[in-house]
Scaffold this motif. Structure first.
Motif, short mmCIF file in Angstrom:
data_model
loop_
_atom_site.label_atom_id
_atom_site.label_comp_id
_atom_site.label_asym_id
_atom_site.label_seq_id
_atom_site.Cartn_x
_atom_site.Cartn_y
_atom_site.Cartn_z
N ALA A 22 0.80 -1.23 -0.10
CA ALA A 22 0.00 -0.16 -0.03
C ALA A 22 0.91 1.35 -0.16
CB ALA A 22 -0.84 0.04 1.16
N THR A 23 1.81 1.27 0.71
CA THR A 23 2.60 2.55 0.98
C THR A 23 3.49 2.60 -0.09
OG1 THR A 23 4.42 1.36 2.20
CG2 THR A 23 2.77 2.79 3.40
N MET A 24 3.98 1.66 -1.04
CA MET A 24 4.63 1.57 -2.25
C MET A 24 3.75 2.28 -3.38
SD MET A 24 5.68 -1.60 -4.89
CE MET A 24 3.88 -1.54 -5.52
N LEU A 25 2.46 1.94 -3.36
CA LEU A 25 1.75 2.84 -4.46
C LEU A 25 1.62 4.05 -3.87
CD1 LEU A 25 -1.38 0.00 -4.31
CD2 LEU A 25 0.35 0.46 -6.13
N LEU A 26 1.41 4.49 -2.44
CA LEU A 26 1.49 6.04 -2.41
C LEU A 26 2.88 6.70 -2.61
CD1 LEU A 26 -0.33 5.46 1.17
CD2 LEU A 26 -1.31 6.42 -0.69
N ALA A 27 3.65 6.01 -2.42
CA ALA A 27 5.10 6.36 -2.86
C ALA A 27 5.27 6.76 -4.36
CB ALA A 27 6.38 5.52 -2.42
N ASP A 28 4.88 5.69 -5.22
CA ASP A 28 5.00 5.76 -6.53
C ASP A 28 4.02 7.17 -6.91
OD1 ASP A 28 6.56 3.72 -6.98
OD2 ASP A 28 5.00 2.32 -7.91
N MET A 29 3.02 7.39 -6.34
CA MET A 29 2.13 8.35 -6.62
C MET A 29 2.70 9.85 -6.08
SD MET A 29 -1.71 7.07 -6.74
CE MET A 29 -1.88 6.10 -5.40
N GLY A 30 4.02 9.62 -5.43
CA GLY A 30 4.61 11.01 -5.13
C GLY A 30 4.52 11.12 -3.64
N ALA A 31 3.97 10.39 -2.82
CA ALA A 31 3.75 10.69 -1.34
C ALA A 31 5.34 10.42 -0.85
CB ALA A 31 2.68 9.84 -0.61
N GLU A 32 5.90 11.24 0.32
CA GLU A 32 6.72 10.86 1.02
C GLU A 32 6.59 9.96 1.87
OE1 GLU A 32 9.62 13.23 4.31
OE2 GLU A 32 8.89 14.42 2.54
N VAL A 33 7.48 8.62 1.97
CA VAL A 33 7.28 7.68 2.81
C VAL A 33 8.38 7.26 3.70
CG1 VAL A 33 6.21 5.19 3.17
CG2 VAL A 33 5.32 6.60 1.21
N LEU A 34 8.09 7.28 4.94
CA LEU A 34 9.18 6.93 5.97
C LEU A 34 8.79 5.66 6.61
CD1 LEU A 34 11.97 7.50 7.38
CD2 LEU A 34 10.73 8.83 9.10
N ARG A 35 9.50 4.67 6.57
CA ARG A 35 9.42 3.31 7.10
C ARG A 35 10.18 3.27 8.43
NH1 ARG A 35 10.66 -2.28 5.14
NH2 ARG A 35 8.61 -2.67 6.21
N VAL A 36 9.49 2.83 9.44
CA VAL A 36 9.91 2.66 10.81
C VAL A 36 10.16 1.09 11.09
CG1 VAL A 36 9.73 3.26 13.27
CG2 VAL A 36 8.78 4.84 11.66
N GLU A 37 11.30 0.69 10.92
CA GLU A 37 11.60 -0.77 11.35
C GLU A 37 12.09 -1.14 12.40
OE1 GLU A 37 12.64 -2.77 7.35
OE2 GLU A 37 13.25 -0.58 6.88
N ALA A 38 12.14 -2.40 13.05
CA ALA A 38 12.82 -2.65 14.09
C ALA A 38 14.46 -3.15 13.83
CB ALA A 38 12.14 -3.69 14.93
N PRO A 39 15.34 -2.50 14.34
CA PRO A 39 16.74 -3.18 14.05
C PRO A 39 17.10 -4.31 14.23
CG PRO A 39 16.66 -1.22 15.71
CD PRO A 39 15.26 -1.36 15.33
N ASP A 40 16.22 -4.76 15.20
CA ASP A 40 16.70 -6.27 16.01
C ASP A 40 15.55 -7.28 15.57
OD1 ASP A 40 14.47 -5.07 17.54
OD2 ASP A 40 14.97 -5.73 19.25
N ARG A 41 14.70 -6.91 14.66
CA ARG A 41 13.72 -8.00 14.01
C ARG A 41 13.50 -7.55 12.77
NH1 ARG A 41 7.50 -8.84 16.68
NH2 ARG A 41 7.17 -10.73 15.60
N VAL A 42 14.08 -8.16 11.97
CA VAL A 42 14.18 -7.82 10.46
C VAL A 42 12.96 -8.22 9.82
CG1 VAL A 42 15.40 -8.04 8.31
CG2 VAL A 42 16.75 -7.98 10.37
N ASP A 43 12.65 -7.42 8.98
CA ASP A 43 11.27 -7.57 8.23
C ASP A 43 11.68 -9.01 7.35
OD1 ASP A 43 9.08 -7.84 6.47
OD2 ASP A 43 9.15 -5.77 5.98
N LEU A 44 10.81 -10.10 7.17
CA LEU A 44 11.04 -11.32 6.20
C LEU A 44 11.30 -10.91 4.82
CD1 LEU A 44 11.40 -14.21 6.12
CD2 LEU A 44 8.75 -14.29 5.92
N THR A 45 10.66 -10.11 4.46
CA THR A 45 10.67 -9.53 2.96
C THR A 45 12.26 -8.96 2.61
OG1 THR A 45 9.89 -7.20 3.15
CG2 THR A 45 8.25 -9.27 2.55
#
Length: 373
Positions: A22-45
Motif C-alpha cells: 500500500a505504501t509503495m503505491l502511495l510512494a509511486d504516486m509521489g507521497a513521501e514515505v518513511l518506514r519505521v523498522e525494528a533493527p533487531d527484528r528484520v522484516d522477512l521480505t
C-alpha cells in the motif's frame, strides 16, 4: 517529485506484504514515505530469496521510493521520538494486532493528541472489532473464512492455493489506499482526520461481488465448477499439445461463434449460449479435444487475428515481454542507488498530468536515521 500525492507524508510501521504494498503505491504516486523498522527484528521480505545484487527482490520492489529508519519501539524514549516525528506527517499506516501501538505509547489517540488531523490506517487480518480481532492468520485463511475459496478450483480436488496473495494485496493493500485517500478528501473538506480500519477478511468477502450477490440476495450458494465463470461452462482453461494452456473466454455470441468456426466446429456454436449443463459439457469436451491437437504457439498464431477472447496462459517472464504490457510500461527500470537499474513491475495507473514514478529500490534498514532521528 512526480505524482499526484506529493503533498502527503506517510509514516509506515507495516511489514511483510499488505502495508508495504500500500505504501509503495502511495510512494509511486509521489507521497513521501518513511518506514519505521525494528533493527533487531528484520522484516522477512528483507531476507527472503531470491536476491539481486545481494538484496531481496521482494524488499527492493515493495519498499521502493521510501526512506528507512531503524528504531526499537520498545526502547525507552522511542515513543517520544515518534510523537515528535508525527507533527510533520499526514498519515500513519500500521499492521500490528489491535492494541499493540497503544501499548507502545504511539496508538491513534496518542498520535492524534499531537497531530489532530492525522489519518491513521490499521491493516489487520480480521479488523479492530469482533471475536477474531486478535487471531493470527494468513492470506489462505482470510480467503477461506470470507467464502472465496469455497467456489474456486475444481469439484473433485477442492480449492487451489492461489499464486498471488489476493486478500493481502487486492484486499489489504488496495482497500487501505482507497480508505486513506477517501479520508484525505474528507480532511480537505472538513479539517478532520480519522481512523481507517482495514480488515483483510472483510475486503476478501467484498471481492465475492457477483457470487456474493447471487448467494445473499438470490439464495444460490456457489460451488466449484457450478457457474458461468468458475468452470461450470466452456469459459475455462484448455491444455495444448505441448503441455501449455489456453484461456477461452468467448462468452458473447459473436465471440463464441468465431471460436467454434475457427476450431472447425461451427455446429456447436449454439451450445455456447445454451443454459443446459449437458450442452456446456459437450462443448467443453470438444474444445478440449481440438485444443489438445496443437501447441500454444500454433494457437497464438491462429487466434492472433481473431477477436474471440482466446489468449495463452503466459509465464511472468513471457508476460513481461508481451507487446501490450511493454507498450503500457508495465516493466520498468528502478535505480539501485549505484547508477544501475533493477527490472520491476511498473505502476498500473496512468495519469495524464501527474505521472507516477518509482524513484529507487528498497533502501537499507536505517539508511535515513541521520536525517530523521
Amino acid at each position: 517529485m512526480a505524482g499526484p500525492l506529493t503533498s502527503l507524508k506517510v509514516l509506515d510501521f507495516s511489514t511483510l506484504l499488505p502495508g508495504p504494498y500500500a505504501t509503495m503505491l502511495l510512494a509511486d504516486m509521489g507521497a513521501e514515505v518513511l518506514r519505521v523498522e525494528a533493527p533487531d527484528r528484520v522484516d522477512l521480505t528483507r531476507v527472503m530469496p531470491p536476491h539481486d545484487a545481494g538484496v531481496s527482490t521482494a524488499h527492493s520492489f515493495l519498499n521502493r521510493g521510501k526512506m528507512s529508519i531503524g528504531l526499537n519501539l520498545k526502547e525507552e524514549g522511542s515513543a517520544e521520538k515518534i510523537l515528535e516525528l508525527i507533527k510533520g506527517y499526514d498519515i500513519v499506516i500500521e499492521q500490528f494486532r489491535p492494541g499493540v501501538m497503544d501499548r507502545l505509547g504511539i496508538g491513534y489517540e496518542a498520535l492524534k493528541a499531537v497531530r489532530p488531523d492525522l489519518i491513521y490506517c490499521a491493516i489487520t487480518g480480521y479488523g479492530q472489532t469482533g471475536p477474531y480481532r486478535n487471531r493470527a492468520g494468513h492470506d489462505i485463511n482470510y480467503l477461506s473464512l470470507a467464502g472465496v475459496s469455497s467456489h474456486c478450483g475444481r469439484a473433485d480436488s477442492g480449492p487451489p492455493p492461489m499464486g498471488i496473495q489476493i486478500a493481502d494485496v487486492a484486499g489489504g493493500s488496495h482497500h487501505a489506499v482507497m480508505g486513506i485517500l477517501a479520508a484525505v478528501i474528507h480532511r480537505q473538506q472538513t479539517g478532520e482526520g480519522q481512523f481507517v480500519d482495514i480488515s483483510m477478511t472483510d475486503a476478501a468477502f467484498a471481492l465475492n461481488a457477483m457470487s456474493g450477490a447471487a448467494c445473499l440476495a438470490g439464495g444460490q450458494e456457489q460451488k466449484p465448477e457450478s457457474t458461468l465463470l468458475n468452470g461450470g461452462s466452456f469459459y475455462d482453461y484448455y491444455q495444448t499439445s505441448d503441455g501449455r494452456w489456453l484461456s477461452v473466454g468467448s462468452l458473447e455470441p459473436q465471440f463464441s461463434a468465431r471460436l467454434c468456426e475457427t476450431l472447425g466446429i461451427p455446429d456447436m456454436a449454439s451450445y455456447a449460449t445454451s443454459q443446459k449443463p449437458e450442452h456446456q459439457q459437450q462443448l467443453k469436451a470438444a474444445l478440449k479435444e481440438k485444443i489438445a491437437a496443437k501447441s500454444v504457439a500454433d494457437w497464438q498464431a491462429i487466434f492472433s487475428g481473431q477477436d474471440a477472447c482466446v489468449e495463452p496462459v503466459l509465464t511472468i517472464s513471457e508476460a513481461a515481454e508481451h507487446p501490450q504490457l511493454k507498450a503500457r510500461d508495465m516493466v520498468i527500470g528502478v535505480d539501485r542507488g549505484d547508477g544501475t537499474q533493477q527490472k520491476q513491475i511498473g505502476f498500473p495507473i496512468k495519469f495524464e498530468k501527474t505521472e507516477a514514478e518509482a524513484r529507487w529500490i528498497g533502501r537499507k534498514l536505517g539508511a535515513d536515521n541521520a536525517d530523521y532521528l
